[in-house]
Structures are given as structure tokens and as C-alpha cells.
Motif scaffolding. Structure first.
Motif, PDB file in Angstrom:
ATOM      1  N   SER A   1      92.519 105.338  24.485  1.00 16.53           N
ATOM      2  CA  SER A   1      92.906 106.741  24.364  1.00 16.53           C
ATOM      3  C   SER A   1      93.160 107.356  25.730  1.00 16.53           C
ATOM      4  O   SER A   1      92.867 106.764  26.776  1.00 16.53           O
ATOM      5  CB  SER A   1      91.806 107.528  23.649  1.00 16.53           C
ATOM      6  OG  SER A   1      90.673 107.645  24.498  1.00 16.53           O
ATOM      7  N   ALA A   2      93.693 108.571  25.716  1.00 14.88           N
ATOM      8  CA  ALA A   2      93.964 109.288  26.960  1.00 14.88           C
ATOM      9  C   ALA A   2      92.693 109.538  27.749  1.00 14.88           C
ATOM     10  O   ALA A   2      92.715 109.627  28.982  1.00 14.88           O
ATOM     11  CB  ALA A   2      94.661 110.610  26.657  1.00 14.88           C
TER      12      ALA A   2
ATOM     13  N   GLY B   1     105.102 102.965  27.825  1.00 11.33           N
ATOM     14  CA  GLY B   1     104.771 103.879  28.909  1.00 11.33           C
ATOM     15  C   GLY B   1     103.663 104.837  28.509  1.00 11.33           C
ATOM     16  O   GLY B   1     103.444 105.115  27.326  1.00 11.33           O
ATOM     17  N   ARG B   2     102.963 105.339  29.511  1.00  7.05           N
ATOM     18  CA  ARG B   2     101.871 106.280  29.261  1.00  7.05           C
ATOM     19  C   ARG B   2     102.103 107.522  30.097  1.00  7.05           C
ATOM     20  O   ARG B   2     102.423 107.446  31.286  1.00  7.05           O
ATOM     21  CB  ARG B   2     100.525 105.652  29.609  1.00  7.05           C
ATOM     22  CG  ARG B   2      99.364 106.640  29.473  1.00  7.05           C
ATOM     23  CD  ARG B   2      98.059 105.943  29.217  1.00  7.05           C
ATOM     24  NE  ARG B   2      98.026 105.258  27.922  1.00  7.05           N
ATOM     25  CZ  ARG B   2      96.918 105.111  27.208  1.00  7.05           C
ATOM     26  NH1 ARG B   2      95.756 105.595  27.626  1.00  7.05           N
ATOM     27  NH2 ARG B   2      96.946 104.466  26.063  1.00  7.05           N
ATOM     28  N   THR B   3     101.933 108.675  29.465  1.00  7.64           N
ATOM     29  CA  THR B   3     102.120 109.945  30.150  1.00  7.64           C
ATOM     30  C   THR B   3     100.873 110.293  30.958  1.00  7.64           C
ATOM     31  O   THR B   3      99.769 110.353  30.416  1.00  7.64           O
ATOM     32  CB  THR B   3     102.426 111.066  29.155  1.00  7.64           C
ATOM     33  OG1 THR B   3     103.619 110.732  28.431  1.00  7.64           O
ATOM     34  CG2 THR B   3     102.628 112.390  29.873  1.00  7.64           C
ATOM     35  N   VAL B   4     101.065 110.470  32.241  1.00  9.13           N
ATOM     36  CA  VAL B   4      99.999 110.904  33.148  1.00  9.13           C
ATOM     37  C   VAL B   4     100.523 112.136  33.873  1.00  9.13           C
ATOM     38  O   VAL B   4     101.454 112.041  34.671  1.00  9.13           O
ATOM     39  CB  VAL B   4      99.611 109.808  34.152  1.00  9.13           C
ATOM     40  CG1 VAL B   4      98.520 110.305  35.079  1.00  9.13           C
ATOM     41  CG2 VAL B   4      99.172 108.538  33.416  1.00  9.13           C
TER      42      VAL B   4
ATOM     43  N   GLY C   1      91.830 100.898  33.119  1.00  9.42           N
ATOM     44  CA  GLY C   1      92.677  99.726  33.206  1.00  9.42           C
ATOM     45  C   GLY C   1      91.975  98.411  33.003  1.00  9.42           C
ATOM     46  O   GLY C   1      92.566  97.350  33.229  1.00  9.42           O
ATOM     47  N   VAL C   2      90.712  98.430  32.554  1.00  8.49           N
ATOM     48  CA  VAL C   2      89.956  97.198  32.341  1.00  8.49           C
ATOM     49  C   VAL C   2      89.337  97.229  30.947  1.00  8.49           C
ATOM     50  O   VAL C   2      88.629  98.180  30.606  1.00  8.49           O
ATOM     51  CB  VAL C   2      88.848  97.013  33.396  1.00  8.49           C
ATOM     52  CG1 VAL C   2      88.043  95.738  33.112  1.00  8.49           C
ATOM     53  CG2 VAL C   2      89.445  96.962  34.793  1.00  8.49           C
ATOM     54  N   VAL C   3      89.607  96.205  30.134  1.00  9.38           N
ATOM     55  CA  VAL C   3      89.047  96.092  28.790  1.00  9.38           C
ATOM     56  C   VAL C   3      88.285  94.778  28.692  1.00  9.38           C
ATOM     57  O   VAL C   3      88.886  93.699  28.560  1.00  9.38           O
ATOM     58  CB  VAL C   3      90.153  96.137  27.718  1.00  9.38           C
ATOM     59  CG1 VAL C   3      89.539  95.991  26.320  1.00  9.38           C
ATOM     60  CG2 VAL C   3      90.963  97.414  27.815  1.00  9.38           C
ATOM     61  N   PRO C   4      86.960  94.792  28.782  1.00  5.80           N
ATOM     62  CA  PRO C   4      86.181  93.553  28.617  1.00  5.80           C
ATOM     63  C   PRO C   4      86.223  93.109  27.160  1.00  5.80           C
ATOM     64  O   PRO C   4      86.086  93.928  26.244  1.00  5.80           O
ATOM     65  CB  PRO C   4      84.765  93.964  29.028  1.00  5.80           C
ATOM     66  CG  PRO C   4      84.909  95.295  29.716  1.00  5.80           C
ATOM     67  CD  PRO C   4      86.106  95.939  29.102  1.00  5.80           C
TER      68      PRO C   4
ATOM     69  N   ASP D   1      95.385 102.862  32.189  1.00  8.47           N
ATOM     70  CA  ASP D   1      95.038 102.493  30.819  1.00  8.47           C
ATOM     71  C   ASP D   1      96.304 102.276  29.993  1.00  8.47           C
ATOM     72  O   ASP D   1      97.263 103.053  30.086  1.00  8.47           O
ATOM     73  CB  ASP D   1      94.191 103.587  30.175  1.00  8.47           C
ATOM     74  CG  ASP D   1      92.741 103.562  30.650  1.00  8.47           C
ATOM     75  OD1 ASP D   1      92.267 102.484  31.056  1.00  8.47           O
ATOM     76  OD2 ASP D   1      92.086 104.628  30.622  1.00  8.47           O
ATOM     77  N   SER D   2      96.277 101.248  29.155  1.00  2.16           N
ATOM     78  CA  SER D   2      97.408 100.956  28.272  1.00  2.16           C
ATOM     79  C   SER D   2      96.907 100.271  27.012  1.00  2.16           C
ATOM     80  O   SER D   2      95.921  99.514  27.051  1.00  2.16           O
ATOM     81  CB  SER D   2      98.425 100.040  28.965  1.00  2.16           C
ATOM     82  OG  SER D   2      98.949 100.618  30.131  1.00  2.16           O
ATOM     83  N   ASN D   3      97.595 100.507  25.915  1.00  2.00           N
ATOM     84  CA  ASN D   3      97.312  99.765  24.694  1.00  2.00           C
ATOM     85  C   ASN D   3      97.744  98.309  24.872  1.00  2.00           C
ATOM     86  O   ASN D   3      98.692  98.018  25.600  1.00  2.00           O
ATOM     87  CB  ASN D   3      98.046 100.379  23.514  1.00  2.00           C
ATOM     88  CG  ASN D   3      97.602 101.802  23.243  1.00  2.00           C
ATOM     89  OD1 ASN D   3      96.506 102.207  23.627  1.00  2.00           O
ATOM     90  ND2 ASN D   3      98.460 102.572  22.584  1.00  2.00           N
ATOM     91  N   LEU D   4      97.068  97.406  24.158  1.00  2.00           N
ATOM     92  CA  LEU D   4      97.311  95.978  24.338  1.00  2.00           C
ATOM     93  C   LEU D   4      97.283  95.238  23.009  1.00  2.00           C
ATOM     94  O   LEU D   4      96.580  95.643  22.082  1.00  2.00           O
ATOM     95  CB  LEU D   4      96.248  95.371  25.260  1.00  2.00           C
ATOM     96  CG  LEU D   4      96.254  95.799  26.733  1.00  2.00           C
ATOM     97  CD1 LEU D   4      94.868  95.616  27.341  1.00  2.00           C
ATOM     98  CD2 LEU D   4      97.285  94.988  27.504  1.00  2.00           C
ATOM     99  N   ASN D   5      98.060  94.159  22.930  1.00  2.00           N
ATOM    100  CA  ASN D   5      97.888  93.129  21.917  1.00  2.00           C
ATOM    101  C   ASN D   5      97.354  91.895  22.630  1.00  2.00           C
ATOM    102  O   ASN D   5      97.800  91.578  23.746  1.00  2.00           O
ATOM    103  CB  ASN D   5      99.208  92.772  21.236  1.00  2.00           C
ATOM    104  CG  ASN D   5      99.641  93.784  20.184  1.00  2.00           C
ATOM    105  OD1 ASN D   5     100.427  93.453  19.307  1.00  2.00           O
ATOM    106  ND2 ASN D   5      99.179  95.018  20.272  1.00  2.00           N
ATOM    107  N   ALA D   6      96.399  91.208  22.021  1.00  2.00           N
ATOM    108  CA  ALA D   6      95.778  90.065  22.698  1.00  2.00           C
ATOM    109  C   ALA D   6      95.485  88.947  21.705  1.00  2.00           C
ATOM    110  O   ALA D   6      95.161  89.203  20.539  1.00  2.00           O
ATOM    111  CB  ALA D   6      94.497  90.487  23.404  1.00  2.00           C
TER     112      ALA D   6
END
Length: 809
Positions: free
Chosen positions: A37-38, A89-92, A62-65, A134-139
Motif C-alpha cells: 500500500s501507499a 508505476g507508483r505515484t509519489v 522497497g523490501v518484502v521478506p 514500494d511496488s506491487n509484485l508477482n512472485a
């Protein structure tokens, strides 16, 4: 060819190996779609993960364990985690920022997905260059215990890999390359061989992530000859494909090989073409994959039966083909960054490709897709995306067997193939010169192959055969113009006849170049293309005027008399508006005379562009119709006269009728003869009903309106239906088309019985076993195998077939 073991799934093989070793912990393929999330809260939406995939807290920006199974500490040692950015893209603040993704091994042995800002800083940016974003991810996690081939490699702060955590391969399969061809791995390019894979262009998909939490991301490709994959570490704030700074050596990396046909997984390699050219799926397996261009750099991806909430998607930028030494030989720039998100229709994905500029920030306005043509974005040549999709329910339990090439392609280096091409100029192409876009359509080709004209532009035609371009090691390409005067005055061109050259200039991939016979400028015109495989047995080559003999290249073939035994067909080399004529000499050799479009001889002894590609076709070759013709249409010598008729119809026009064949069932190669008044003439042909109307064209006339002149010439019909072969080369039972019948053909029979092959094919193999025509034109027999050996082979085949059926049940 590969061993009978390949009839068993790789998952079974490596699972057995894992149990024997006793050190790997069994895990399953796990995957998830991760939302950030934002405010930085990390979550997995309900239903969008498998049971063994979890995130461990929020981490830092920016880190997702992540954790696979009951413990995270063994994840890096026991499998491969890969991730892709899953948002556009993410709005900052007031900016839209883009990110690259990596997978990082933590000191504890666990894994984290990381994302950082890509591109340089915009004025007044709210996030510095390379900042965590931070960004959404597929893994997706691929466990070693299930047999997935690949691994994690680390440099531990050095410039070369010194720690290898691999499965199904060894450190010897990874070569760190150098941009300048030396031994220092400063280029960040690794050449990776996968055991059992003989053609990386067709047999599977290779995906990778950078293993560094920094501004580097990974792009993948394959060697132009299909011998290996390449993995490139790309700096995400540079834009210089040919300079070392874009490549960063010593970066940790993770990668996996996914065989085409792996069950319960969708795989694809996609070419996006020029801006007005349709995107095309080159190779694929699993649920049907389609990619449709919606705007410049924006595509709609569909996977039949699936949506963005039913599974996880991985997409890799597909970089340039590279030879050892890191020399690019075609393909889009590796500095373009893909990302994706659910499409507004709820069932598909939007895929964006952002250009990383060294002068403009990636902010969706100046350096991105919105207003400028992304460098390399719709490159004329090369594939663009590699992708894999794994569903949350009913996903794969291990890789499929590496597919046999014969099940994927009709192409073989033992074949002679051909195709017709119809070229259309497109009205406009963003980012290219106005009206420079070209669509090349292949309406007919040799049986068993699918040929696509992809990534072409005015005067330059590129072709994919069953999903891959043809490399110099595959054979030799020749071409003939199949059109008369063409009016291209509305598309940056002339009204003129055309010239066709063939080349792999600037790389190792064959292409056709067409130019105007009036001005020498690039010229769209229809062509026919013939490709002579390197193992077809025909005498082929590329010759250069090494003796500085005023553009004349001498060709001598041992024990062949050019006056009586066959024809030598040639096409000028390069993208250089040259044409080639061929003359048979009384001493039994030939002269290839290379001339410029303006009639001047090309004679630079050191310039390869003044050369020609050629093939010698003996008159006794099977399925060949060929001959030498006087200017008045009478035949000098030829294949059996019953196979064709040729008559002079008008000044410079000849009608060729090939018995039992039409102009859609084959093509012609043509060369004028360098004799007398027609020393400067070119040849082309057009369809005339089912027949061929051959044109002799005089360059001293005005080639925009007239110019037809009686011309002595040689011709060869390349059959699309019945392959051209050396005399005696066709063998019943030669299932892999290598001109010999041996154990490899028994294995091919095993894989295709029953269904593709029946008992009569086994009889052909038995009767011709030991025949080898690969080196000579005539049949050469080796001693017959004993009856005991044949019985043993047959018993092996049917016992293995029975076992395979049992396993499938």
C-alpha cells in the motif's frame, strides 16, 4: 539428441537425486501476488497465493521478506525465487515513478523481494535516483526438490561469481563474458548452458532476476545459434546498450529454465514488432497466450482461462542476441523495463515497456511511453518479452521433459527450405522515418515450417522460422526478387525494379536487403528466399573478391565441370545495393561478378560487402529443376527436360512451366550470365497463372519504366513440397533428417509411437540402419548390424514404450 532418460519428466529425475543426496528439503512450487500500500503495508490478497508462500512482516521501504514453507532460512539454498513488478508505476507526490525488481539473499539464508526506482532524477524529484520504492509484485518460487533447473549465483562483492547454488547444472555451465572479448567479466554478461538443451531458441523459456538490492535488473536472451542462454545485469539509470556502464559485472543473480510443454504452466516468447506491426507469440505452451498492441509501448496480454487474480505472472525483458565477447547481433535494447498490472477489462493484463534514458527521467511523460519513442522499444528485430504464468490452483509439480526439436520445428540444418514474401509499406511508424514501416507476410513456405516476417522496415526483411531467426551457422541464405516495376514513390522510394541481397552483416542472423535498381536506395519489393542448411550436403559458401579482379570471384568445386554438371546460384552479400551475375568458364569453374546497381564493378579486395553467397546445385539432385538458358530462350543444359518447359515470350520475358508444380508450391533462384550485352543485367520473376514469368532487366535502360532485355541466365526451382536433396540423400527411416539412420532415429521412433509413427516406420529404420549420407551425395553403407542387435533395439523400444505408458497412467 538426448538420452532415453528424457522420456521421464525432469521432476522425477531430480526428485530421485534429491532423495539420494538427503540434504534437500522437499518443497512445492509456491507463488503469490503481493500488494504494497501507499503507507507501506504488505499483504497478499485473499485467494492470490498458494498455501506455502507467505510474507514475513512489512520489511522496509522497497523490501518484502518472504517465506516458503515452514522456514525461511533454507529458501535460498533449496530453490529459486523470481519476481516481477506488478503495477504501472507508483505515484509519489506529483510524480509517477517506475521500479525494477530483484531477489536478495539475507544473511540468515532467507529471501526478500526488493524494488528500487529506475531511471535518472526528474527536476525536483521526491525520490533520489536508485532510491527504494514500494511496488506491487508477482512472485514464484521453484524448489530444487521438484527438479527445476537453474540456481542462484553470487560474487560476494567481487567481479566474478565465486559461489554457486545450482540444480541440474554445474558452475562449468556458466561463463562470465567480457564486452571486449577478453577474460575480465566487466560486461555483466553471463553465457549459460542448460544440460540437455540443444536449441535455446525453441526448447524453453529462461527467466532471471538480479540478486542485488541496487539499481541493476536482469534481462535474458539466447545465443544467436541457440547454443546457450545469456543473462545480462543492466544498470537501470543508464541508456547506452553498447557501452560498458549499462552492464554491471559481478552482480548476484537467480535464474531458472522452464522447458516448453511443462504441464500446468503457460510459457511464451513474444515479439512486439514495429509500432504498426502486430505483436506475435513466437513460441508458447500451456494455455493460449496472445499479446495485442494498444498503444506505443503498451500491450494487452491474454492467457486463456486465466486472469490476474488466478495466478502469478513473471515477465523478463528480452535483451539482444549476444555472441561470445558480448557483441550485440540484433534485438531490442536491454535498457527497457517491463511492468504489468490488471487490465481494466478485468480478465487481461496491461504490459508496459519503459525506456531508461540517460537524459530524461522515467516519469510517464518525458522518458516513458507517453510522448517519446522509447529507444529500442519496438526494435526492428529480436524478441521482446519472455513470460511464465503459474496458477494458484493446479500448478506445476515439476518441469516437463525437454522437448525434442522435431516436435517443435520442421527446421533442420539438413534441409533446404524456401518461402515467398509479400512486402507492404505501412503508412506511418512512430519513431522511425515517416512511411518507413514495412509488413512482410509469408503466404507460402516449405512444408513443416512456419515462417514469419517480423520486425522489418523499408528495404530490410527479417524472418523467424518456427520462432527463431536463422543464424550463420545454420546455413546460407539466397533470395530473388518476385516482382516487376514497383511504385514506392509514396513511401520514401522509387518507381523501379528491385535488387535483393542476403546478409548477416553486423551480427550472426540472416536477413534480406532490397534496394532500387534505379537509385540504389532502400526499396520495398516482394522476394522469394531459399535457405540451404549447413548439413544439407550442398556446396555453399560466401566468397569475397580477394584477388581484386574487377569484382570477379572465382569458384572452383573439385570434380565438377561447370559447363555440364550443374548450376551455381549466387546472391550478392550485404546491405549494399549490389547484384551478382554468374558465368560458367571453359576450365570448369565459375566467375561470380559482383556489380553495383549503377553497373560499376565492385572490386575492393578487403570489403566483405563486395562478396556473394552461393550454392552449387548438381543436376542429379533429387526434386531439382534447373538449367542454363541462352538469351533466345534455348536450353544450354539442364535437369531432365521432361521436368519443365521454358519458352521466350517477348523481349526479356520467358515463361517457365514446372511439371506438376505451381508458383505457390516453390520458388526460383535466378542469375544472369556475365556475357556480352547482358553483362549488366539483373533477373526477377512474377507469377503468370500457375507458372513463372522470368524477366531479364537491363540496367542501361531506365529501370523505372522499361529495361527488359533478352538475357542469358541460369535458374533453379526450389520445391516447397518435396525437399531438394542430394542424389541418394533421401532415406526412409531418417526421422531426424540428419541424412543417416542410426540409434537416434530409433529413439525418435520411440517418442512418436504410436501416433506419429507406426510399425512400417520401424521397418524402414531396420532396413536402412547404418546408412550414412551426411558426407557424400551417394549412399554409403556401413556394415549391417547383427540381427541380435536389431532385436535388442526393438525389444528396448517396446519395453520403454510400455514403461512410458504405465507412467502416464
Amino acid at each position: 539428441m538426448y538420452s532415453p532418460l528424457r522420456s521421464i519428466s525432469l521432476a522425477v529425475v531430480f526428485a530421485l537425486a534429491s532423495m539420494a543426496s538427503g540434504f534437500q528439503v522437499a518443497k512445492a512450487v509456491e507463488n503469490a501476488n503481493i500488494q504494497v500500500s501507499a503507507s507501506g503495508t504488505v499483504s497478499i490478497p485473499a485467494g492470490q497465493s498458494t498455501s506455502g508462500f507467505s510474507v514475513v512482516g512489512n520489511g522496509t521501504t522497497g523490501v518484502v521478506p518472504v517465506q516458503i514453507g515452514p522456514s525461511a532460512s533454507d529458501d535460498a539454498a533449496n530453490g529459486i525465487l523470481l519476481g516481477s513488478v506488478g503495477e504501472l508505476g507508483r505515484t509519489v507526490g506529483s510524480e509517477t515513478l517506475w521500479s525494477s525488481s530483484s531477489v536478495v539473499r539475507d544473511p540468515s539464508g532467507s529471501l526478500s523481494l526488493t524494488t528500487r526506482k529506475a531511471g535518472i532524477d526528474a527536476p525536483g524529484t521526491t525520490l533520489p535516483n536508485n532510491g527504494s520504492l514500494d511496488s506491487n509484485l508477482n512472485a514464484i518460487y521453484f524448489p530444487f526438490s521438484e527438479g527445476w533447473v537453474g540456481g542462484n549465483v553470487y560474487s560476494n562483492g567481487g567481479t566474478a561469481f565465486n559461489e554457486f547454488v545450482l540444480n541440474g547444472m554445474t558452475a562449468a555451465d556458466i561463463q562470465q563474458d567480457s564486452l571486449d572479448g577478453g577474460t575480465t567479466p566487466e560486461s555483466g554478461l553471463s553465457v549459460i548452458t542448460i544440460p540437455g538443451v540443444t536449441d535455446t531458441r525453441r526448447q524453453g523459456i529462461f527467466l532471471a532476476n538480479s540478486g542485488e538490492d541496487n539499481k541493476v535488473f536482469a534481462s535474458v536472451s539466447q545465443m544467436s545459434d541457440g547454443s546457450a542462454f545469456t543473462l545480462q545485469s543492466t544498470v537501470s539509470d543508464e541508456n547506452s546498450q553498447f557501452n560498458a556502464p549499462i552492464r554491471q559485472a559481478g552482480d548476484n543473480s537467480s535464474f531458472v529454465f522452464l522447458p516448453l510443454g511443462t504441464p500446468n504452466m503457460s510459457l511464451a516468447r513474444v515479439h512486439t514488432g514495429n509500432a504498426n506491426e502486430p505483436a506475435e507469440v513466437l513460441i508458447s505452451s500451456g494455455n493460449a497466450v496472445t499479446m495485442v498492441r494498444e498503444a506505443q509501448g503498451r500491450f494487452r496480454l491474454s492467457i486463456a482461462g486465466h486472469t490476474p487474480t488466478s495466478g502469478s505472472l513473471l515477465i523478463n525483458q528480452h535483451g539482444s542476441h549476444d555472441d561470445l565477447g558480448g557483441n550485440p547481433s540484433g534485438g531490442p535494447s536491454t535498457d527497457n523495463l517491463p511492468s504489468f498490472a490488471p487490465h481494466s477489462n478485468g480478465t487481461d493484463w496491461v504490459v508496459l515497456s519503459e525506456d531508461i534514458s540517460n537524459s530524461d527521467p522515467i516519469d510517464g511523460k518525458t522518458g516513458g511511453i507517453a510522448d517519446s519513442f522509447p529507444q529500442g522499444q519496438d526494435a526492428a528485430r529480436g524478441t521482446y518479452f519472455d513470460l511464465a504464468f503459474v496458477p494458484f490452483t493446479g500448478g506445476p509439480t515439476g518441469p516437463g521433459a525437454i522437448p525434442a526439436l522435431s516436435t517443435l520445428t520442421g527446421f533442420s540444418r539438413s534441409r533446404v527450405m524456401g518461402w515467398n514474401t509479400e512486402v507492404t509499406a505501412l503508412p506511418s511508424d512512430i519513431g522511425l522515418n515517416a512511411s518507413d514501416a514495412t509488413l512482410a507476410v509469408v503466404p507460402q513456405s516449405s512444408t513443416g515450417i512456419n515462417v514469419s516476417g517480423i520486425g522489418s522496415n523499408r528495404g530490410d526483411l527479417n524472418f523467424y522460422v518456427d520462432g527463431a531467426e536463422l543464424a550463420v551457422g545454420d546455413g546460407v541464405m539466397l533470395a530473388t526478387v518476385t516482382q516487376g516495376v514497383r511504385d514506392n514513390t509514396g513511401f520514401l522510394g522509387d518507381k523501379s525494379y528491385g535488387i535483393a541481397d542476403t546478409t548477416h552483416d553486423g551480427g550472426n542472423l540472416w536477413s534480406v536487403s532490397t534496394s532500387s535498381f534505379l537509385s540504389g536506395e532502400e526499396h520495398n519489393i516482394n522476394v522469394a528466399v531459399a535457405f540451404f542448411g549447413a548439413d544439407s550436403g550442398f556446396e555453399t559458401g560466401t566468397a569475397v573478391d580477394s584477388n581484386n579482379t574487377i569484382g570477379r570471384i572465382g569458384v572452383t568445386i573439385a570434380d565438377v565441370d561447370s559447363q555440364t554438371d550443374g548450376v551455381l546460384m549466387a546472391t550478392a552479400w550485404g546491405n549494399d545495393n549490389n547484384f551478382a551475375t554468374v558465368t560458367s568458364k571453359t576450365d570448369g569453374s565459375w566467375d561470380i561478378h559482383v556489380k553495383d546497381y549503377d553497373k560499376d564493378a565492385e572490386s575492393n579486395p578487403t570489403d566483405a560487402s563486395d562478396g556473394a553467397n552461393y550454392v552449387y546445385l548438381p543436376y542429379d539432385a533429387e526434386n531439382l529443376v534447373a538449367g542454363r538458358v541462352n538469351a533466345d530462350g534455348t536450353i544450354v543444359n539442364s535437369t531432365a527436360p521432361a521436368g519443365f518447359t521454358l519458352t521466350r515470350d517477348d523481349e526479356g520475358e520467358y515463361i517457365l512451366v514446372v511439371a506438376g508444380k505451381t508458383n505457390e508450391q516453390g520458388m526460383l533462384l535466378l542469375n544472369s550470365v556475365s556475357e556480352g550485352n547482358d553483362d549488366d543485367n539483373i533477373m526477377s520473376y512474377v507469377k503468370d497463372g500457375d507458372n513463372f514469368r522470368i524477366l531479364g532487366i537491363d540496367s542501361f535502360a531506365t529501370p523505372s519504366v522499361d529495361g527488359l532485355e533478352d538475357t542469358a541466365f541460369s535458374f533453379a526451382f526450389i520445391d516447397f513440397v518435396d525437399d531438394l536433396q542430394l542424389a541418394g540423400a533421401g532415406l526412409d527411416g531418417d526421422l531426424n533428417a540428419d541424412l543417416k539412420v542410426d540409434g537416434a532415429d530409433f529413439l525418435e521412433f520411440q517418442r512418436g509411437f504410436p501416433g506419429t509413427y507406426d510399425a512400417s516406420v520401424l521397418a524402414d529404420i531396420q532396413s536402412n540402419y547404418g546408412t550414412d549420407n551426411s558426407a557424400v551425395a551417394s549412399t554409403s553403407m556401413v556394415p549391417e548390424p547383427s540381427s541380435a542387435l536389431l532385436c535388442g533395439l526393438v525389444m528396448f523400444i517396446f519395453s520403454a514404450t510400455s514403461t512410458r505408458k504405465t507412467n502416464r497412467s
